[in-house]
Enzyme design. Structure first.
Site, mmCIF file in Angstrom:
data_model
loop_
_atom_site.group_PDB
_atom_site.id
_atom_site.type_symbol
_atom_site.label_atom_id
_atom_site.label_comp_id
_atom_site.label_asym_id
_atom_site.label_seq_id
_atom_site.Cartn_x
_atom_site.Cartn_y
_atom_site.Cartn_z
ATOM 1 N N GLU A 279 1.216 -27.961 19.159
ATOM 2 C CA GLU A 279 2.098 -26.336 19.088
ATOM 3 C C GLU A 279 1.404 -25.928 18.117
ATOM 4 O O GLU A 279 0.712 -24.374 18.244
ATOM 5 C CB GLU A 279 3.334 -27.015 18.861
ATOM 6 C CG GLU A 279 5.020 -25.560 19.282
ATOM 7 C CD GLU A 279 5.940 -25.088 18.427
ATOM 8 O OE1 GLU A 279 5.956 -24.522 17.712
ATOM 9 O OE2 GLU A 279 6.254 -25.866 18.523
ATOM 10 N N ASP B 182 -1.733 -22.426 19.570
ATOM 11 C CA ASP B 182 -0.973 -21.529 18.829
ATOM 12 C C ASP B 182 -1.835 -20.684 18.307
ATOM 13 O O ASP B 182 -2.095 -19.508 18.936
ATOM 14 C CB ASP B 182 0.580 -21.851 18.010
ATOM 15 C CG ASP B 182 0.578 -20.382 17.171
ATOM 16 O OD1 ASP B 182 1.446 -18.995 17.850
ATOM 17 O OD2 ASP B 182 0.594 -19.724 16.472
ATOM 18 N N ASP C 264 6.962 -24.112 23.041
ATOM 19 C CA ASP C 264 6.565 -24.642 22.532
ATOM 20 C C ASP C 264 5.450 -25.681 22.896
ATOM 21 O O ASP C 264 4.275 -25.677 22.349
ATOM 22 C CB ASP C 264 7.992 -25.752 21.492
ATOM 23 C CG ASP C 264 8.756 -24.679 20.439
ATOM 24 O OD1 ASP C 264 8.211 -23.539 19.899
ATOM 25 O OD2 ASP C 264 9.297 -25.143 20.123
ATOM 26 N N GLU D 191 2.413 -23.794 24.433
ATOM 27 C CA GLU D 191 1.533 -23.851 23.225
ATOM 28 C C GLU D 191 0.871 -25.448 22.861
ATOM 29 O O GLU D 191 -0.788 -25.507 22.853
ATOM 30 C CB GLU D 191 1.813 -23.277 22.301
ATOM 31 C CG GLU D 191 2.302 -22.217 21.909
ATOM 32 C CD GLU D 191 2.736 -21.442 20.808
ATOM 33 O OE1 GLU D 191 3.101 -20.084 20.363
ATOM 34 O OE2 GLU D 191 3.618 -22.218 19.996
#
Length: 248
Positions: free
Chosen positions: A66, A70, A136, A139
């Site tokens: 994640e 991101d 979450d 990502e």
């Protein structure tokens, strides 16, 4: 003995069938067969279903992927907006990128592409509707794609599969869902003093829920909860906008 062998065989068959079904689901989402299915299995493993490793008690979940996803997503969207809007300033680009990659937007996107049915989580430790779980995983998926397929493929996936199919940029530009920003702009226009305060924390570690309070000129107006402080503040700001009848 024969029964044990039979059970073992059927257990393997079911496991193999489940594995093939998972690979097919990933292929349908990303548009190509996964090179390393284990990466994608990890991407969909929520922290509530984390598994302990042999390395110092480290529990493996999708949190590291994640983190990577991101960064990759933010950079690719930033470059895309930079090239698409050559005469817009940094503030505009930052705001539009935020509207595309914020948690609420990614939660919706994750459901639209079918991640909801793939996420592994412990229903006794976390509610199915925990708002951050889907974003979450979105990502983390991008992080897995980046490691498995490389930057060029990941960029194509984000721009062609996600942005082109699920975002109308004109609508994104015209729709401001940053309630905290809306509330602060209103306070400046009206000469009001708006403050945000985290007044409560429930749960432990990765399963905390925060409660934020919005006050206007020292008077409490609204409260809102979320699985991180920013989310709690946004929810409190949304309720404050409703209570004060502030339009976006």
């Amino acid at each position: 003995m024969l029964s044990e062998v039979s059970n073992s065989f059927w257990g393997f068959f079911k496991s193999d069938s489940k594995e093939r079904s998972f690979r097919k689901s990933v292929e349908q989402i990303i548009g190509e067969k996964p090179g390393n299915p284990l990466l994608y299995q990890l991407a969909f493993r929520h922290t509530s279903a984390s598994k302990e490793t042999n390395i110092g008690g480290f529990r493996e979940s999708n949190e590291r992927l994640e983190y990577l996803g991101d960064s990759v997503l933010g950079m690719i969207v930033a470059e895309y907006l930079f090239k698409k809007y050559p005469f817009k300033d940094e503030g505009f680009l930052t705001e539009i990128r935020s509207r595309i990659v914020n948690r609420e937007s990614l939660n919706v996107l994750a459901r639209k592409i079918g991640l909801e049915r793939l996420i592994e989580f412990d229903g006794q430790r976390v509610a199915h509707n925990r708002t951050s779980m889907y974003g979450d995983a979105m990502e983390a998926l991008i992080g897995a794609i980046y490691l498995d397929k490389g930057f060029r493929f990941t960029k194509k996936f984000i721009l062609k599969k996600l942005i082109a199919n699920y975002f109308d940029l004109d609508t994104v530009i015209q729709t401001n869902t940053n309630y905290k920003s809306i509330l602060l702009s209103w306070s400046q226009q009206e000469g009001k003093r708006v403050t945000f305060e985290i007044i409560q924390e429930n749960g432990k570690h990765h399963h905390k829920e925060f409660v934020a309070q919005v006050s206007v000129d020292g008077e409490a107006v609204s409260k809102g909860g979320g699985w991180n402080k920013k989310k709690a503040e946004q929810e409190a700001a949304r309720r404050a906008c409703e209570a004060l009848e502030i339009k976006s």
